[in-house]
Design a protein around this motif. Structure first.
Motif, short mmCIF file in Angstrom:
data_model
loop_
_atom_site.label_atom_id
_atom_site.label_comp_id
_atom_site.label_asym_id
_atom_site.label_seq_id
_atom_site.Cartn_x
_atom_site.Cartn_y
_atom_site.Cartn_z
N SER A 556 -30.67 30.21 12.84
CA SER A 556 -31.08 29.24 13.87
C SER A 556 -29.96 28.25 14.16
O SER A 556 -29.73 27.89 15.32
N GLY A 557 -29.27 27.79 13.12
CA GLY A 557 -28.16 26.87 13.33
C GLY A 557 -27.05 27.49 14.15
O GLY A 557 -26.49 26.85 15.05
N LEU A 558 -26.72 28.76 13.86
CA LEU A 558 -25.68 29.45 14.62
C LEU A 558 -26.05 29.60 16.08
O LEU A 558 -25.23 29.37 16.98
N ILE A 559 -27.31 29.99 16.35
CA ILE A 559 -27.75 30.19 17.73
C ILE A 559 -27.82 28.87 18.49
O ILE A 559 -27.29 28.75 19.60
N CYS A 560 -28.44 27.86 17.89
CA CYS A 560 -28.66 26.59 18.59
C CYS A 560 -27.35 25.83 18.81
O CYS A 560 -27.15 25.23 19.87
N GLY A 561 -26.45 25.85 17.83
CA GLY A 561 -25.18 25.14 18.00
C GLY A 561 -24.35 25.72 19.13
O GLY A 561 -23.81 24.98 19.95
N ASP A 562 -24.26 27.05 19.19
CA ASP A 562 -23.51 27.70 20.26
C ASP A 562 -24.18 27.47 21.61
O ASP A 562 -23.50 27.30 22.63
N GLY A 563 -25.53 27.45 21.61
CA GLY A 563 -26.24 27.22 22.87
C GLY A 563 -26.06 25.81 23.39
O GLY A 563 -25.86 25.59 24.59
N ILE A 564 -26.09 24.82 22.48
CA ILE A 564 -25.91 23.43 22.91
C ILE A 564 -24.51 23.19 23.44
O ILE A 564 -24.31 22.37 24.35
N TRP A 565 -23.51 23.91 22.91
CA TRP A 565 -22.15 23.73 23.40
C TRP A 565 -22.03 24.05 24.89
O TRP A 565 -21.17 23.50 25.60
N SER A 566 -22.89 24.93 25.41
CA SER A 566 -22.82 25.29 26.83
C SER A 566 -23.06 24.08 27.74
O SER A 566 -22.59 24.06 28.88
#
Length: 601
Positions: A556-566
């Motif tokens: 979840s951390g990997l997915i959400c962090g990369d998504g928030i960077w967008s």
């Protein structure tokens, strides 16, 4: 704004997180309307500006310039059908089929990380690990951005398996999102996606490409549906439809049989409790799963609301859309709405397996079917593009709703409250999306021009698809339809075999829906997902209890962090801040030529 009903929540932090999730869901629906609204693709492809870039079918019947009024009206009449189309099947998708919906699952773990029944100490460790992975993923995206100062630059174009493999999209693109998705998805799904990539990009497409000049013209554009792109898109669609239709029919048959069995039991006067009525106890179902299922089914959305809502909106659309787009006859819209729930099921099912929504592919299918039906002499291009918008909106919102239902299921949120939030968010998106596009369109007069800063390339691509579509499926490259029939049948046969052999053997048979996704997109994300699976597999071998407790938090951390960077990346693009470095990889011979050229200049 309705409030999400979360039982057993105490403490300021937990309440704040759930309120934050509620409002993020509410505002995210506005973004989804912009994404499915086609403002840079099919809708803009209707304009005279894009039509001027083509060489044919530029008459008034095939052009519709953007206007704020009709865009808002169009969004309202097509954006709600997807919300009603799959509501009756939400139990089957979430509980019976146990589809993962990785993004929805990751969001749920992010929320649940702040409140768990397993104890405060474990919860703090999970939240701390999730936070570290979130921050690491965010800054990894930030770091990668510095090296993307041009086309095909950066770590996302890193030829990790060699330049030849890179040409066929076999590479690891360092995406933390899909490494996390791979840690959430079952092993069989990840292996199926990789096998599909090997079958298509490793075997089929190189063989088809060798037929260039025989099956399709040798000098054709790589993006043209007359060439290799036509095989990629339509064979993928055929395989997805075969899998989706099989499972859709299976669901209908099971539902019908359960109704018949219930009617017979009632008519024979069976006692309310008997040995035959005792439910089978599944030892793998935990107390938490039972509680989630109870909450998910308790706050029901009445079936008549879904059916009545779909029929009412469909009737309004059938009456309204021909006035907005005269070439789109009422019977075209009617036929589209008859088949839309099946396609929505296919897209939601595939999204539940792999996290990919292929709404654009179903839109391209609508372009071909409706465009060929209308023909070039009766505004077929405009009719095809409008039908594309209708289909994309339905299948996209349906899969997004299921994604959110999965989050709600895992967080014990009220499905009814989430559904109302979706409707409110969609309503606002239908106004905000067209208004923002209209302001942008009027502020920059050169939008859509090739030499401008905003060329909108998908507008011309979608219009060319529509021009090709009015010529019918016969215009597709040689043997394309034959291969589509074969893969459609193959998907049905594989599913039938999986159902016949039992669970012990079926877990070794790949899933056709998952195999079909990389047929069009390429296998690069499959490699990411398999690396995520490998990480989880090794972790489970080393310390299974720890992997079970902390694996979802890491993913979840990997997915959400990369998504928030967008989000900051979008702001940087709006501010016209460009990355300073282009990291690109060349072969040794090409590098020698570049060095020689630079030394002379």
């Amino acid at each position: 704004m309705t409030k999400l009903s979360i039982p057993q929540v105490d403490g300021f932090v937990e309440i704040a997180i759930y309120y934050l999730y509620e409002h993020l869901l509410f505002w995210y629906d506005k973004y989804k309307i912009v994404n499915a609204g086609g403002f840079g693709s099919y809708l803009f492809g209707m304009s005279s500006k894009v039509a001027g870039l083509t060489t044919e079918l530029k008459d008034a019947d095939n052009i519709k310039d953007p206007k704020l009024g009709w865009m808002i009206g169009f969004m309202f009449v097509v954006s709600f059908l997807g919300l009603f189309s799959l509501v009756p099947l939400r139990k089957i998708m979430i509980i019976d089929y146990k589809l993962m919906y990785p993004s929805g699952t990751a969001t749920a773990y992010l929320i649940n990380g702040f409140h768990t029944a397993q104890g405060e100490k474990l919860a703090k460790k999970q939240v701390w690990l999730l936070g570290k992975c979130f921050i690491g993923s965010f800054f990894w995206g930030f770091f990668q951005w510095f090296y993307t100062g041009g086309d095909d630059c950066g770590f996302s174009s890193f030829p990790t398996l060699g330049l030849k493999a890179f040409q066929h999209k076999f590479f690891f693109d360092f995406s933390s999102t899909y490494v996390g998705v791979g840690m959430i998805c079952p092993y069989l799904v990840n292996i199926s996606v990789l096998l599909g990539g090997i079958l298509s990009w490793g075997i089929m497409w190189p063989l088809v490409e060798n037929q260039k000049g025989n099956w399709f013209p040798a000098d054709i554009s790589a993006s043209s549906l007359h060439g290799l792109q036509g095989y990629k898109i339509f064979i993928a669609i055929a395989m997805i439809l075969g899998d989706g239709v099989y499972n859709f029919v299976k669901v209908i048959l099971k539902t019908s049989m359960s109704f018949v069995a219930a009617y017979r039991k009632r008519s024979t006067g069976t006692l309310p409790v008997s040995e035959d009525d005792q439910p089978d106890i599944d030892p793998s179902v935990t107390y938490d799963d039972e509680k989630r299922t109870e909450i998910f089914l308790k706050d029901q959305i009445p079936q008549w609301v879904a059916y009545a809502g779909y029929i009412a909106v469909a009737i309004i659309s059938i009456i309204t859309l021909p006035h907005i787009f005269p070439p789109l006859k009422w019977y075209y819209v009617l036929v589209t709405y008859i088949f839309a729930p099946i396609l929505a099921f296919c897209n939601a099912y595939g999204c539940g397996l792999t996290d990919w929504s292929l709404a654009s592919n179903y839109g391209k299918l609508a372009i071909f079917v409706i465009g060929a039906w209308a023909g070039s002499s009766d505004g077929g291009v405009l009719a095809g593009l409008a039908a594309c918008g209708v289909m994309m909106s339905i299948v996209s919102t349906a899969s997004d709703l299921m994604q959110d239902f999965k989050t709600g299921y895992l967080t014990l949120a009220s499905p009814r409250s989430m559904f109302i939030s979706q409707i409110l968010g969609t309503s606002m998106g239908c106004v905000i999306g067209p208004c923002v596009f209209w302001l942008f369109y009027k502020a920059f007069s050169d939008v859509g021009e090739e030499a401008s800063e905003y060329p909108a390339p998908y507008g011309i691509i979608y219009r060319n698809m529509a021009i090709l579509g009015v010529q019918g499926f016969g215009s597709l490259p040689k043997h394309c339809l034959t291969l589509c029939y074969i893969f459609f049948a193959l998907a049905i046969v594989v599913n039938f075999v999986r159902d016949m052999v039992g669970k012990k053997v079926a877990r070794f048979i790949p899933i056709p829906m998952a195999m079909a996704i990389p047929f069009y997109l390429g296998p690069y994300f499959a490699i990411d997902m398999c690396i995520g699976s490998l990480i989880l597999f090794v972790w489970e071998k080393v310390n299974k209890p720890k992997a079970d407790s902390f694996g979802p938090a890491v993913a979840s951390g990997l997915i959400c962090g990369d998504g928030i960077w967008s989000l900051p990346q979008a702001f940087l693009a709006l501010a016209k801040v460009k990355p300073p470095i282009c990291m690109k990889f060349l072969s040794r011979s090409m590098n020698v030529k570049v060095d020689d050229f630079l030394s002379r200049s």
